[in-house]
Scaffold this motif. Structure first.
Motif, mmCIF file in Angstrom:
data_model
loop_
_atom_site.group_PDB
_atom_site.id
_atom_site.type_symbol
_atom_site.label_atom_id
_atom_site.label_comp_id
_atom_site.label_asym_id
_atom_site.label_seq_id
_atom_site.Cartn_x
_atom_site.Cartn_y
_atom_site.Cartn_z
ATOM 1 N N GLU A 1 0.829 -1.208 0.000
ATOM 2 C CA GLU A 1 0.000 0.000 0.000
ATOM 3 C C GLU A 1 0.861 1.255 0.000
ATOM 4 O O GLU A 1 1.821 1.378 0.759
ATOM 5 N N GLU A 2 0.480 2.201 -0.846
ATOM 6 C CA GLU A 2 1.292 3.387 -1.084
ATOM 7 C C GLU A 2 1.448 4.270 0.140
ATOM 8 O O GLU A 2 2.540 4.750 0.459
ATOM 9 N N THR A 3 0.377 4.504 0.875
ATOM 10 C CA THR A 3 0.417 5.472 1.970
ATOM 11 C C THR A 3 0.929 4.896 3.281
ATOM 12 O O THR A 3 1.389 5.641 4.147
ATOM 13 N N THR A 4 0.853 3.568 3.457
ATOM 14 C CA THR A 4 1.215 2.967 4.749
ATOM 15 C C THR A 4 2.369 1.973 4.671
ATOM 16 O O THR A 4 2.933 1.605 5.697
ATOM 17 N N ASP A 5 2.707 1.504 3.470
ATOM 18 C CA ASP A 5 3.672 0.409 3.264
ATOM 19 C C ASP A 5 3.171 -0.916 3.842
ATOM 20 O O ASP A 5 3.958 -1.869 3.991
ATOM 21 N N ASP A 6 1.895 -0.998 4.168
ATOM 22 C CA ASP A 6 1.323 -2.263 4.621
ATOM 23 C C ASP A 6 1.238 -3.241 3.451
ATOM 24 O O ASP A 6 0.987 -2.850 2.302
ATOM 25 N N VAL A 7 1.442 -4.539 3.761
ATOM 26 C CA VAL A 7 1.366 -5.583 2.744
ATOM 27 C C VAL A 7 -0.010 -6.227 2.794
ATOM 28 O O VAL A 7 -0.458 -6.684 3.857
ATOM 29 N N TYR A 8 -0.681 -6.268 1.662
ATOM 30 C CA TYR A 8 -1.962 -6.958 1.525
ATOM 31 C C TYR A 8 -1.773 -8.160 0.601
ATOM 32 O O TYR A 8 -1.241 -8.021 -0.506
ATOM 33 N N VAL A 9 -2.214 -9.326 1.052
ATOM 34 C CA VAL A 9 -2.131 -10.526 0.228
ATOM 35 C C VAL A 9 -3.360 -10.578 -0.677
ATOM 36 O O VAL A 9 -4.495 -10.504 -0.197
ATOM 37 N N ILE A 10 -3.131 -10.720 -1.966
ATOM 38 C CA ILE A 10 -4.209 -10.736 -2.946
ATOM 39 C C ILE A 10 -4.621 -12.158 -3.310
ATOM 40 O O ILE A 10 -5.802 -12.477 -3.392
ATOM 41 N N ASP A 11 -3.634 -13.031 -3.509
ATOM 42 C CA ASP A 11 -3.952 -14.396 -3.928
ATOM 43 C C ASP A 11 -2.762 -15.301 -3.655
ATOM 44 O O ASP A 11 -1.611 -14.838 -3.585
ATOM 45 N N VAL A 12 -3.048 -16.591 -3.490
ATOM 46 C CA VAL A 12 -2.006 -17.609 -3.347
ATOM 47 C C VAL A 12 -2.202 -18.611 -4.474
ATOM 48 O O VAL A 12 -3.198 -19.340 -4.503
ATOM 49 N N ASN A 13 -1.271 -18.616 -5.418
ATOM 50 C CA ASN A 13 -1.369 -19.472 -6.604
ATOM 51 C C ASN A 13 -0.597 -20.758 -6.381
ATOM 52 O O ASN A 13 0.597 -20.722 -6.053
ATOM 53 N N CYS A 14 -1.272 -21.889 -6.581
ATOM 54 C CA CYS A 14 -0.663 -23.168 -6.206
ATOM 55 C C CYS A 14 0.379 -23.663 -7.202
ATOM 56 O O CYS A 14 1.102 -24.615 -6.893
ATOM 57 N N ILE A 15 0.467 -23.057 -8.387
ATOM 58 C CA ILE A 15 1.445 -23.527 -9.370
ATOM 59 C C ILE A 15 2.289 -22.354 -9.865
ATOM 60 O O ILE A 15 1.884 -21.634 -10.786
ATOM 61 N N PRO A 16 3.450 -22.117 -9.268
ATOM 62 C CA PRO A 16 4.356 -21.097 -9.818
ATOM 63 C C PRO A 16 4.742 -21.440 -11.256
ATOM 64 O O PRO A 16 4.779 -22.611 -11.639
ATOM 65 N N VAL A 17 5.034 -20.418 -12.026
ATOM 66 C CA VAL A 17 5.356 -20.623 -13.440
ATOM 67 C C VAL A 17 6.861 -20.852 -13.562
ATOM 68 O O VAL A 17 7.634 -19.974 -13.950
ATOM 69 N N VAL A 18 7.278 -22.069 -13.216
ATOM 70 C CA VAL A 18 8.692 -22.455 -13.186
ATOM 71 C C VAL A 18 8.898 -23.647 -14.115
ATOM 72 O O VAL A 18 7.999 -24.471 -14.295
ATOM 73 N N PHE A 19 10.097 -23.733 -14.698
ATOM 74 C CA PHE A 19 10.508 -24.803 -15.608
ATOM 75 C C PHE A 19 9.911 -24.639 -17.008
ATOM 76 O O PHE A 19 9.721 -25.620 -17.729
#
Length: 546
Positions: free
Chosen positions: A265-283
């Motif tokens: 967040e721009e004004t507070t530097d707080d971290v907000y979690v938006i989503d947890v994706n079960c398959i990273p785009v690796v390999f």
């Protein structure tokens, strides 16, 4: 190992992802001599029969890339449940993870105090999106709404377009788009170096988020830039939030990995979690523009081969495949503990260790892996090095040494492949006369974690064990312990980016009384490049600019 990669088939499915999905294959990065990969495809309609045939082929491990939820037309949750029912050892993405969505994240976040966007009455702008689905599907500029009427209109449009997904309305967090890969390491969860995205100059704040277009076309064309968040509170806060989100979903012990999308967040530097994706785009194919492969290549010591072996080592730890061998090693060294120091004093390795400590800097905090009776700690103390040393060792008997307790701040009992994963960052890591007990998979995982934790140096001794010695050990201890020449394996692991190898000498270490042969080894020391820059906040990536 023989590993089967199980992918969802796009056959007969009009999926928007097929255009961008080159399908993952670790074999693009890992030699066939190390692991053998075979790709198989599963359709939703014929999943059970196809999985039955795959299981008949007899693989050591199955890496699950099936991703569809119940409402999708591709194989996923149901097919994974069936694969699990076969009792096959599965690497990554259990069905319990595949069913999780943003609503589940919101529910668990409230319990653990994790920040996720709410739906605050009267607060605007809002973002309207599907609660299920992948890849920012159907998100565009119209997804950001400034009035209740705009929200209602957008909901109606989305229901008309596709009514099989739930719809979620959240406060839009004005700030920076960020992401981090999280990885189970042994029984721990660790977040890799986060990425932060920069949109083209003069982009309105409410458009600085990943639409379908931004996530694929804009990134491929490099109109959206990315930078590593290297150090400082932003890195720590993003990593902590990513790990907490993964743990909160209850998928540890089988989830393996994830990519966590966040907003700073721009004004507070707080971290907000938006989503947890079960398959990273690796390999995906080398040189691709996908962020997750870039993180592994640039920031994971040992690169893709070590990253994959970390997944494998973790699964083997969770399945307990290492316990019988470690139990045997523990028993041997418990019995040897009382005479170990006397044998060590007579062996050339003792003078080699003393010489290394005299020549190189070890001041600060030191993690002594497989510390035994504490030779390194005693040498540091005797030579007046101002060091705070922590030791880990598999053998309780070795750690009972009286002198050891005087020279170590703390000692921990357990296997190096497990305890190194949960260790704290330190200035220096040492490991002597122990790596040969690890198979190559565990070796790569342990080395990777060492380089992740050490701020200044890693000093290792890799035994150049002869075939005669290896065969002699197998005859003495059949099937109970692993003993190997890892010199070539360490060379293949390579020197991680940001490090230099400043020492690499072959020396006579000791004569093995167990099998009656001389044992040589390589003393290796690696030092981090520009340690004074270790605290930098952000490093821009070497990518084309728009």
């Amino acid at each position: 190992m023989k590993i089967c990669l199980i992918n969802s088939s796009y056959e007969g499915v009009n999926s928007p992802f097929e255009k961008y999905d080159d399908l993952p294959d670790p074999g693009r990065y890992i030699s066939k001599e190390h692991h053998e990969f075979t790709t198989r495809y599963v359709t939703k309609a014929n999943a059970k029969a196809e999985i039955d045939e795959i299981c008949k082929e007899g693989y050591d491990m199955y890496m699950n890339y099936m991703w569809g939820i119940e409402s999708d037309d591709v194989a996923g949750v149901e097919a994974t449940r069936y694969l699990e029912s076969k009792g096959a050892p599965i690497l990554t993405n259990p069905s319990s993870f595949l069913v999780k969505n943003i609503v589940d994240l919101k529910e668990v976040a409230d319990r653990v105090g994790l920040r996720v966007p709410g739906n605050t009455p009267g607060r605007f702008p809002k973002i309207v999106k599907y609660s299920d689905g992948y890849g920012s599907l159907n998100l565009d500029k119209k997804s950001i709404c400034y009035t209740d009427d705009e929200v209602s209109t957008q909901i109606a449009l989305m229901r008309k377009k596709d009514d099989k997904f739930g719809i979620l309305v959240q406060d839009y967090i004005v700030g920076r788009e960020c992401t981090a890969i999280v990885l189970e390491m042994g029984r721990e969860v660790v977040a890799l170096t986060p990425l932060r995205y920069t949109f083209p100059l003069n982009t309105p704040k409410h458009e600085e988020f990943f639409t379908w277009e931004n996530k694929f076309e804009a990134e491929i064309q490099h109109t959206i830039q990315k930078e590593f968040v290297e150090k400082g509170p932003h890195k720590a806060n993003l990593q902590t939030a990513a790990v907490e989100a993964f743990k909160a979903l209850g998928v540890t012990g089988g989830g393996g990995w994830a990519r966590v999308d966040m907003r700073l967040e721009e004004t507070t530097d707080d971290v907000y979690v938006i989503d947890v994706n079960c398959i990273p785009v690796v390999f995906y194919p080398p040189g691709n523009d996908l962020d997750d492969d870039l993180v592994v290549d640039e920031k994971f010591p040992g690169g893709h081969p070590a990253f994959f072996d970390m997944l494998l080592a973790t699964k083997q730890i969770q399945l307990g495949w290492h316990e019988a061998g470690n139990s045997h090693i523990t028993t041997f060294y418990d019995r040897f503990a009382n005479g170990y120091d006397q044998a060590w004093e007579k062996a050339p390795v003792s003078e080699i260790q003393k010489s290394v400590v005299r020549k190189y800097d070890f001041s600060g905090t030191v993690l002594d892996v497989a510390c035994g009776t504490g030779a390194i700690g005693r040498i540091l103390h005797q030579q007046g090095v101002q060091a705070e040393t922590v030791g880990i060792d598999l053998s309780p008997g070795m750690l009972e040494n009286v002198e050891l307790r005087k020279c170590y701040k703390e000692v921990r009992v357990g296997s190096m492949e497990e305890l190194i994963m949960g260790a704290d960052e330190c200035d220096h890591i040492t490991c002597f006369q122990a790596l040969h007990f690890l198979n190559t998979i565990f070796l790569n995982a342990v080395l990777a974690r060492m380089f992740m934790l050490a701020r200044k140096s890693v000093t290792l001794e890799g035994e150049d064990v002869s075939d005669i010695c290896i065969q002699g050990m197998k005859q003495k201890h059949p099937g109970l312990t692993f003993n190997a020449d890892h010199v070539s394996a360490v060379e293949k692991f390579g020197v991680p980016k940001g490090w230099n190898r400043v020492l690499n000498e072959r020396k006579f270490m000791f004569r093995s009384q167990t099998v009656g042969c001389d044992v040589y080894g390589y003393i290796m020391r690696f030092e981090r490049v520009n340690t004074e820059l270790y605290g930098e906040e952000v490093s821009a990536m070497d990518l084309p600019t728009s």
